[in-house]
Write an enzyme that holds these catalytic residues in place. Structure first.
Site, PDB file in Angstrom:
ATOM      1  N   GLU A 272      23.441  34.665  44.927  1.00  0.00           N
ATOM      2  CA  GLU A 272      23.797  34.981  43.527  1.00  0.00           C
ATOM      3  C   GLU A 272      24.792  33.991  42.950  1.00  0.00           C
ATOM      4  OE1 GLU A 272      25.705  38.736  43.968  1.00  0.00           O
ATOM      5  OE2 GLU A 272      23.981  39.640  44.918  1.00  0.00           O
ATOM      6  N   PRO A 273      24.421  32.736  42.814  1.00  0.00           N
ATOM      7  CA  PRO A 273      25.395  31.778  42.274  1.00  0.00           C
ATOM      8  C   PRO A 273      25.561  31.917  40.769  1.00  0.00           C
ATOM      9  CG  PRO A 273      23.291  30.697  42.662  1.00  0.00           C
ATOM     10  CD  PRO A 273      23.124  32.124  43.113  1.00  0.00           C
ATOM     11  N   TYR A 315      44.173  32.998  35.798  1.00  0.00           N
ATOM     12  CA  TYR A 315      44.189  32.685  37.241  1.00  0.00           C
ATOM     13  C   TYR A 315      44.997  31.433  37.571  1.00  0.00           C
ATOM     14  CZ  TYR A 315      39.769  35.209  36.480  1.00  0.00           C
ATOM     15  OH  TYR A 315      38.808  36.097  36.082  1.00  0.00           O
ATOM     16  N   CYS A 340      49.444  33.600  19.798  1.00  0.00           N
ATOM     17  CA  CYS A 340      50.834  33.993  19.637  1.00  0.00           C
ATOM     18  C   CYS A 340      51.423  34.565  20.923  1.00  0.00           C
ATOM     19  CB  CYS A 340      50.845  35.044  18.530  1.00  0.00           C
ATOM     20  SG  CYS A 340      52.364  35.096  17.676  1.00  0.00           S
ATOM     21  N   TYR A 369      32.473  31.366  33.193  1.00  0.00           N
ATOM     22  CA  TYR A 369      33.576  32.248  32.821  1.00  0.00           C
ATOM     23  C   TYR A 369      34.410  31.634  31.694  1.00  0.00           C
ATOM     24  CZ  TYR A 369      31.946  33.970  37.280  1.00  0.00           C
ATOM     25  OH  TYR A 369      31.134  34.414  38.294  1.00  0.00           O
TER      26      TYR A 369
HETATM   27  N1  LLP Z   1      27.701  38.336  42.641  1.00  0.00           N
HETATM   28  C1  LLP Z   1      28.672  39.244  42.460  1.00  0.00           C
HETATM   29  C2  LLP Z   1      28.471  40.601  42.934  1.00  0.00           C
HETATM   30  C3  LLP Z   1      29.860  38.874  41.803  1.00  0.00           C
HETATM   31  O1  LLP Z   1      30.823  39.776  41.625  1.00  0.00           O
HETATM   32  C4  LLP Z   1      30.026  37.543  41.338  1.00  0.00           C
HETATM   33  C5  LLP Z   1      31.243  37.135  40.660  1.00  0.00           C
HETATM   34  C6  LLP Z   1      28.957  36.637  41.548  1.00  0.00           C
HETATM   35  C7  LLP Z   1      27.825  37.068  42.217  1.00  0.00           C
HETATM   36  C8  LLP Z   1      29.013  35.211  41.087  1.00  0.00           C
HETATM   37  O2  LLP Z   1      30.049  34.506  41.677  1.00  0.00           O
HETATM   38  P1  LLP Z   1      30.161  32.931  41.471  1.00  0.00           P
HETATM   39  O3  LLP Z   1      28.982  32.273  42.127  1.00  0.00           O
HETATM   40  O4  LLP Z   1      30.170  32.675  40.002  1.00  0.00           O
HETATM   41  O5  LLP Z   1      31.451  32.580  42.101  1.00  0.00           O
HETATM   42  N2  LLP Z   1      36.243  35.120  36.199  1.00  0.00           N
HETATM   43  C9  LLP Z   1      36.510  34.464  37.476  1.00  0.00           C
HETATM   44  C10 LLP Z   1      35.397  34.634  38.456  1.00  0.00           C
HETATM   45  C11 LLP Z   1      34.988  36.076  38.665  1.00  0.00           C
HETATM   46  C12 LLP Z   1      33.834  36.247  39.593  1.00  0.00           C
HETATM   47  C13 LLP Z   1      33.381  37.647  39.621  1.00  0.00           C
HETATM   48  N3  LLP Z   1      32.228  37.891  40.437  1.00  0.00           N
HETATM   49  C14 LLP Z   1      36.831  32.999  37.219  1.00  0.00           C
HETATM   50  O6  LLP Z   1      36.866  32.588  36.062  1.00  0.00           O
HETATM   51  O7  LLP Z   1      37.097  32.254  38.152  1.00  0.00           O
END
Ligand code: LLP
Length: 416
Positions: A272-273, A315, A340, A369
């Protein structure tokens, strides 16, 4: 231009200058590269040679409709975290069987939203499995397990291991089996996600092995989904190396082949990328509107507030910045937005080419994001999104919010 080293190395703008893009479509502006997006989709599709392998793009990272249409046309499937994501994915052309709803603490209505559309649901607690069983006796279900391994760039995004609200711990497998039997549910898949952004394959591969041990305790699964989290180098100006996908893919593939032999059935394997597909596809352009000194610090004041890009504030995330001018002089500055709050800082004490008022700057790797976490805080308008097509044409794929959008759902006392 020497100050656009990173975007030039990808030919990101394909002949459209950042300044012209901002003049035409306004500022701030998300710019998406179709070339890079397609390339990242292909890298993920080809991660392993095992034939029954499919990446589910994680739409939470970027759920722009045109963006999803491109991902869909590359032959990826999609995962969803909410009915809203399911809604836009169906609109983008994903078939119900190509969507996987990974639910977390959802209502029965939300489960039914997916069930009624023929979309597989993953539940992530024993309590939610029971609720699912009650409303969909005899149905198919998936369960998210905690592999015990967690990883990620911030404690806020680690989703596996001991301290997390997510997933079912393997010690509850006896209860899970009881509920499956009680409601005659078929467990078609198990899934996991360890967290977001690792640059080293080890935690992922450790979790793969752990999840496989869990999978062996269930007969007749159809798939295992190993989650996302594959990182990208945010510090390109410092030559940060990329995640070694070739090495990760080879080790991952060996695990998959071995599992199939032991399990005695060719399952479908998924990942799940979100970030890996989307982050590098976009640059957030903004404009310098003010420059000043406060004490020892020099502030570059821009129109990119944290309503447009939350990651640095939320973050402490690093995004490389390009200043689109010909300056050869460098200086140490703090780049801030127009919200602000004192915390509205994009980059603190950053060495950048000397900027002037009116210059356009680019926040790199903003496709994951970025817009998806944008808000109307301070009643600011969320930016427009432009796609640079493969032929170099820049097309609008999301209009900037309008002032009317801000009050669209509000009801005046005068109208009651
Ligand atoms: N699958 C599940 C169940 C997840 O919770 C997430 C991300 C993904 C897949 C995808 O993850 P990725 O491949 O994008 O790392 N807002 C944060 C990142 C939050 C990720 C939440 N879950 C940021 O800006 O770094």
């Amino acid at each position: 231009m020497s100050n656009s080293k990173v975007t030039d190395s990808f030919d990101f703008f394909k002949g459209n200058s950042p300044k012209e893009l901002v003049e035409k479509f306004g500022s701030p502006l998300y710019v998406i590269s179709e070339d890079i997006l397609r390339q990242r989709c292909r890298e993920m599709k080809n991660l392993v040679s095992y034939p029954k392998f499919i990446p589910n793009y994680s739409a939470k990272a970027n759920s722009n409709l045109a963006f999803l249409e491109i991902v869909q046309s590359e032959g990826l499937n999609a995962d969803a975290m909410s009915p809203g994501e399911i809604y836009v994915e169906l609109m983008a052309g994903f078939k119900p069987e190509q969507i996987f709803y990974i639910s977390n603490n959802v209502s029965e209505e939300e489960m039914l939203f997916a069930i009624e559309r023929g979309i597989t649901v993953s539940v992530d607690s024993v309590a939610q499995l029971e609720r699912f069983g009650k409303i969909n006796k005899g149905g198919k279900v998936a369960i998210r397990f905690n592999s015990g391994v967690g990883a990620g760039h911030s404690a806020k995004v680690v989703t596996g291991g001991k301290k997390t609200k997510f997933a079912v711990n393997p010690e509850y497998i006896p209860e899970v089996k009881e509920i499956l039997k009680k409601y005659d549910l078929k467990l078609v898949g198990i899934n996991q996600h360890i967290g977001s952004l690792y640059m080293d394959a080890k935690p992922f591969l450790d979790s793969v092995k752990a999840v496989m041990e869990i999978a062996k305790q269930f007969d007749d699964l159809e798939f295992i989904d190993f989650g996302g989290g594959f990182g990208i180098p945010y510090e390109k100006l410092n030559d940060q190396p990329r995640l070694d996908l070739k090495k990760l893919g080879e080790s991952f593939n060996a695990e998959l082949e071995q599992f199939v032999k032991e399990y005695g059935k060719e399952l479908t394997f998924k990942i799940e990328p979100g970030r890996y597909i989307s982050a590098e596809s976009s640059v957030l352009l903004g404009t310098v509107h003010s420059i000043k000194h406060n004490g020892a610090d020099k502030y570059i004041g821009t129109d990119i507030g944290f309503n447009a890009l939350q990651r640095p504030v939320m973050y402490d995330s690093h995004h490389d910045i390009e200043v689109y001018n010909d300056s050869t002089e460098k200086e140490c500055v703090t780049v801030v937005g127009n919200i602000c709050e004192s915390g509205d800082i994009l980059a603190k004490d950053r060495e950048l080419p000397k900027a002037e008022i009116g210059d356009v700057i680019g926040l790199l790797d903003a496709g994951a994001y970025g817009f998806s976490m944008a808000s109307n805080y301070n009643n600011r308008l969320r930016p427009a999104e432009v796609l640079i097509r493969e032929n170099g044409e820049a097309v609008l794929v999301r209009k900037r919010d309008s002032l009317e959008d801000l009050t669209r759902n509000m009801i005046s006392l005068k109208d009651l």
